[in-house]
Design a protein around this motif. Structure first.
Motif, PDB file in Angstrom:
ATOM      1  N   PRO A  97      55.529  33.546 -34.805  1.00  0.00           N
ATOM      2  CA  PRO A  97      56.227  34.695 -35.386  1.00  0.00           C
ATOM      3  C   PRO A  97      56.829  34.496 -36.776  1.00  0.00           C
ATOM      4  CG  PRO A  97      57.677  33.569 -33.856  1.00  0.00           C
ATOM      5  CD  PRO A  97      56.361  32.845 -33.798  1.00  0.00           C
ATOM      6  N   GLN A  98      56.622  33.338 -37.421  1.00  0.00           N
ATOM      7  CA  GLN A  98      57.284  33.099 -38.701  1.00  0.00           C
ATOM      8  C   GLN A  98      56.880  34.120 -39.759  1.00  0.00           C
ATOM      9  OE1 GLN A  98      59.835  30.969 -39.360  1.00  0.00           O
ATOM     10  NE2 GLN A  98      59.914  32.055 -41.321  1.00  0.00           N
ATOM     11  N   ASN A  99      55.609  34.547 -39.774  1.00  0.00           N
ATOM     12  CA  ASN A  99      55.208  35.525 -40.783  1.00  0.00           C
ATOM     13  C   ASN A  99      55.970  36.839 -40.626  1.00  0.00           C
ATOM     14  OD1 ASN A  99      53.932  36.351 -38.448  1.00  0.00           O
ATOM     15  ND2 ASN A  99      51.941  36.689 -39.399  1.00  0.00           N
ATOM     16  N   ALA A 100      56.287  37.198 -39.371  1.00  0.00           N
ATOM     17  CA  ALA A 100      57.063  38.416 -39.127  1.00  0.00           C
ATOM     18  C   ALA A 100      58.528  38.229 -39.525  1.00  0.00           C
ATOM     19  CB  ALA A 100      56.963  38.814 -37.659  1.00  0.00           C
ATOM     20  N   VAL A 101      59.036  37.021 -39.365  1.00  0.00           N
ATOM     21  CA  VAL A 101      60.404  36.711 -39.804  1.00  0.00           C
ATOM     22  C   VAL A 101      60.504  36.836 -41.321  1.00  0.00           C
ATOM     23  CG1 VAL A 101      62.144  34.883 -39.994  1.00  0.00           C
ATOM     24  CG2 VAL A 101      60.920  35.216 -37.837  1.00  0.00           C
ATOM     25  N   ASP A 102      59.503  36.328 -42.013  1.00  0.00           N
ATOM     26  CA  ASP A 102      59.512  36.318 -43.476  1.00  0.00           C
ATOM     27  C   ASP A 102      59.668  37.711 -44.070  1.00  0.00           C
ATOM     28  OD1 ASP A 102      59.263  33.582 -43.541  1.00  0.00           O
ATOM     29  OD2 ASP A 102      57.118  33.570 -43.963  1.00  0.00           O
ATOM     30  N   ILE A 103      59.036  38.710 -43.447  1.00  0.00           N
ATOM     31  CA  ILE A 103      59.085  40.064 -44.001  1.00  0.00           C
ATOM     32  C   ILE A 103      60.014  40.981 -43.199  1.00  0.00           C
ATOM     33  CG2 ILE A 103      56.855  39.934 -45.158  1.00  0.00           C
ATOM     34  CD1 ILE A 103      55.587  41.344 -42.791  1.00  0.00           C
ATOM     35  N   ASN A 104      60.942  40.342 -42.465  1.00  0.00           N
ATOM     36  CA  ASN A 104      62.029  41.055 -41.773  1.00  0.00           C
ATOM     37  C   ASN A 104      61.550  42.013 -40.684  1.00  0.00           C
ATOM     38  OD1 ASN A 104      63.970  39.794 -43.409  1.00  0.00           O
ATOM     39  ND2 ASN A 104      63.812  41.393 -44.976  1.00  0.00           N
ATOM     40  N   VAL A 105      60.435  41.676 -40.053  1.00  0.00           N
ATOM     41  CA  VAL A 105      59.979  42.475 -38.907  1.00  0.00           C
ATOM     42  C   VAL A 105      60.629  41.958 -37.626  1.00  0.00           C
ATOM     43  CG1 VAL A 105      57.968  43.132 -37.525  1.00  0.00           C
ATOM     44  CG2 VAL A 105      57.808  43.083 -40.020  1.00  0.00           C
ATOM     45  N   ILE A 106      60.846  40.639 -37.553  1.00  0.00           N
ATOM     46  CA  ILE A 106      61.529  39.993 -36.427  1.00  0.00           C
ATOM     47  C   ILE A 106      62.658  39.144 -36.990  1.00  0.00           C
ATOM     48  CG2 ILE A 106      61.302  38.231 -34.613  1.00  0.00           C
ATOM     49  CD1 ILE A 106      58.500  39.127 -34.111  1.00  0.00           C
ATOM     50  N   LYS A 107      63.761  39.106 -36.261  1.00  0.00           N
ATOM     51  CA  LYS A 107      64.892  38.282 -36.689  1.00  0.00           C
ATOM     52  C   LYS A 107      64.814  36.916 -36.016  1.00  0.00           C
ATOM     53  CE  LYS A 107      69.941  38.253 -37.113  1.00  0.00           C
ATOM     54  NZ  LYS A 107      71.205  38.978 -36.812  1.00  0.00           N
ATOM     55  N   GLU A 108      64.883  35.863 -36.824  1.00  0.00           N
ATOM     56  CA  GLU A 108      64.847  34.514 -36.274  1.00  0.00           C
ATOM     57  C   GLU A 108      66.029  34.289 -35.335  1.00  0.00           C
ATOM     58  OE1 GLU A 108      64.379  29.856 -37.716  1.00  0.00           O
ATOM     59  OE2 GLU A 108      64.409  31.479 -39.195  1.00  0.00           O
ATOM     60  N   GLY A 109      65.762  33.736 -34.159  1.00  0.00           N
ATOM     61  CA  GLY A 109      66.813  33.496 -33.178  1.00  0.00           C
ATOM     62  C   GLY A 109      66.969  34.603 -32.168  1.00  0.00           C
ATOM     63  N   SER A 110      66.334  35.757 -32.412  1.00  0.00           N
ATOM     64  CA  SER A 110      66.422  36.874 -31.477  1.00  0.00           C
ATOM     65  C   SER A 110      65.630  36.572 -30.213  1.00  0.00           C
ATOM     66  CB  SER A 110      65.878  38.148 -32.125  1.00  0.00           C
ATOM     67  OG  SER A 110      64.490  38.014 -32.396  1.00  0.00           O
ATOM     68  N   LEU A 111      65.833  37.379 -29.177  1.00  0.00           N
ATOM     69  CA  LEU A 111      65.132  37.169 -27.905  1.00  0.00           C
ATOM     70  C   LEU A 111      63.624  37.271 -28.083  1.00  0.00           C
ATOM     71  CD1 LEU A 111      67.414  39.106 -25.378  1.00  0.00           C
ATOM     72  CD2 LEU A 111      67.092  36.625 -25.552  1.00  0.00           C
ATOM     73  N   ILE A 112      63.191  38.266 -28.857  1.00  0.00           N
ATOM     74  CA  ILE A 112      61.745  38.445 -29.046  1.00  0.00           C
ATOM     75  C   ILE A 112      61.169  37.289 -29.854  1.00  0.00           C
ATOM     76  CG2 ILE A 112      61.920  39.863 -31.167  1.00  0.00           C
ATOM     77  CD1 ILE A 112      59.545  41.512 -29.994  1.00  0.00           C
ATOM     78  N   TRP A 113      61.931  36.766 -30.812  1.00  0.00           N
ATOM     79  CA  TRP A 113      61.490  35.597 -31.580  1.00  0.00           C
ATOM     80  C   TRP A 113      61.352  34.384 -30.657  1.00  0.00           C
ATOM     81  CZ3 TRP A 113      63.756  30.784 -32.355  1.00  0.00           C
ATOM     82  CH2 TRP A 113      63.151  29.968 -33.317  1.00  0.00           C
ATOM     83  N   LYS A 114      62.355  34.164 -29.796  1.00  0.00           N
ATOM     84  CA  LYS A 114      62.320  33.028 -28.876  1.00  0.00           C
ATOM     85  C   LYS A 114      61.120  33.125 -27.942  1.00  0.00           C
ATOM     86  CE  LYS A 114      67.311  32.153 -28.869  1.00  0.00           C
ATOM     87  NZ  LYS A 114      68.567  32.208 -28.075  1.00  0.00           N
TER      88      LYS A 114
END
Length: 400
Positions: free
Chosen positions: A134-151
């Motif tokens: 999911p890092q590419n989604a974190v980079d463009i603010n689609v997913i927040k790092e540390g969130s449940l969906i990221w985990k």
């Protein structure tokens, strides 16, 4: 030898040209029995279906919609694919024992399918890593790092890496990134597996096809810049719009944008509002029509969002190189695409957001036909040396 290939790429016609279809055909050409599983999205209203072309069997599985939809629908559909694919493979290929399972990202949710065949068939497993999620989604603010969906997705990503005997990355930069951010991975199982194609014979660029210029209503004597591909958040569309606003500064330049994606309508509305005379937008074209367009193009464009920390490596580079077209790229600083352009001498690069340098590079290419020809030839030579599918398939063969 039986190889199962799992992909989210549209494989309705294996004879179409592309990085995955070319890979499948080349593996089949050397005698491997290919079993391909690809999606049929809900919107097509088509059922799950098996088609056979010589030693290529393509299982098209009915899935949810995974393209041109919002993030929530895409996420839910992607999470369902694992079960849908496994169920379909068990039903249609129940009598086949697979020597290898190959699978491309996206998505990272093939982990259970891969594990199943690794345990049941002792299949070798090869991950073709095209997307670091999911890092590419974190980079463009689609997913927040540390969130449940990221985990959730990060756990699946780690398990996918752990269950892969080999991980093939698009470039050296990708190899370095994967190992740095996943220290549990054995270095020996990560290698470069580049985006590769079966190159067409070289196209003569001595004369322009006047009929195509008339068809697309492009001035005959203009220098044609073409962007072809996805039009979504990863491409950094805000900068593309900024380029469109300022493309009148490129003497004799004409910009043609061809593609589809979540940001298509935004681009269309913007171009309508500024009423520019040298920028035009077309919806996604059939592959053969787009290929004809590349025959008359002078420069190929690549855009990536400047926020990316992962080294994306767009596959459209090979299309431009195939047609001996110089590349004009605006990306983040982390991709080693810029290093390839410099090493090969096949194009010019600027950081996404640096409008002045981008326009200067566009002016340089528009005004210098000799430079365009030279860069195009360098790119074609680099493609034949590094991105020919025959050479890339040799990487797979040594693991079988």
């Amino acid at each position: 030898m039986n190889v199962l290939f799992l992909t989210l790429s549209n494989m309705e016609n294996v004879n179409e040209r592309g990085i995955y279809t070319d890979l499948v055909r080349e593996l089949a050409r050397i005698g491997i029995n290919m079993y391909v599983v690809s999606p049929r999205e809900k919107r097509t209203n088509l059922p799950t279906e098996l088609s056979i072309i010589e030693n290529i069997k393509i299982l098209k599985v009915k899935t949810g919609n995974i393209t041109k939809v919002n993030f929530i629908e895409k996420g839910l559909s992607t999470l369902s694919i694992e079960k849908q694919y496994l169920k379909a493979v068990k039903r249609y290929f129940s009598d086949v024992r697979f020597d290898m399972v190959m699978y491309s990202t996206p998505p990272i949710t093939f982990e259970k399918v891969v594990k199943y065949f690794k345990q049941k068939h002792q299949s070798k497993t090869y991950l073709v890593l095209k997307d670091i999620f999911p890092q590419n989604a974190v980079d463009i603010n689609v997913i927040k790092e540390g969130s449940l969906i990221w985990k959730h997705f990060r756990k699946k990503e780690k398990r996918l890496y752990a269950n892969s005997d080999m991980i093939g990355c698009m470039s050296k930069g990708n190899v370095e990134y994967v190992l740095k951010h996943n220290p549990f991975i054995d270095k020996k199982k990560v290698e470069v597996f580049p985006n590769s194609i079966e190159p067409l014979e070289r196209v003569s660029r001595a004369k322009k096809n006047k009929e195509l210029f008339e068809k697309y209503n492009i001035p005959q004597n203009s220098t044609l810049f073409v962007y072809g591909g996805n039009l979504g958040k990863p491409q950094g569309i805000e900068f593309l719009l900024e380029v469109a606003d300022n493309f009148h500064k490129v003497d004799n330049g004409y910009l043609l944008i061809v593609g589809a994606g979540t940001e298509y309508e935004k681009i269309r509305h913007h171009l309508d509002s500024i009423q520019t005379t040298n920028v035009k937008l077309f919806n996604k074209m059939p592959k053969n029509e787009y290929d004809h367009l590349l025959e008359i193009a002078d420069v190929g464009l690549i855009f990536l969002d400047k926020r990316f920390t992962i080294p994306n490596f767009p596959s459209r580079l090979t299309a431009y190189m195939e047609y001996s077209i110089p590349v004009l790229a605006a990306t983040d600083i982390n991709t080693d695409l810029k290093d390839v352009l410099k090493e090969s001498g096949s194009g010019l690069w600027s950081e996404s957001g640096d409008l002045n340098t981008f326009i200067d590079n566009a002016i340089k290419l528009s005004s210098d036909k000799r430079l365009r020809h030279q860069m195009g030839e360098f790119g074609r030579a680099y493609l034949e040396e590094n991105y020919d599918i025959k050479k890339t398939v040799e990487i797979i063969i040594k693991h079988l």
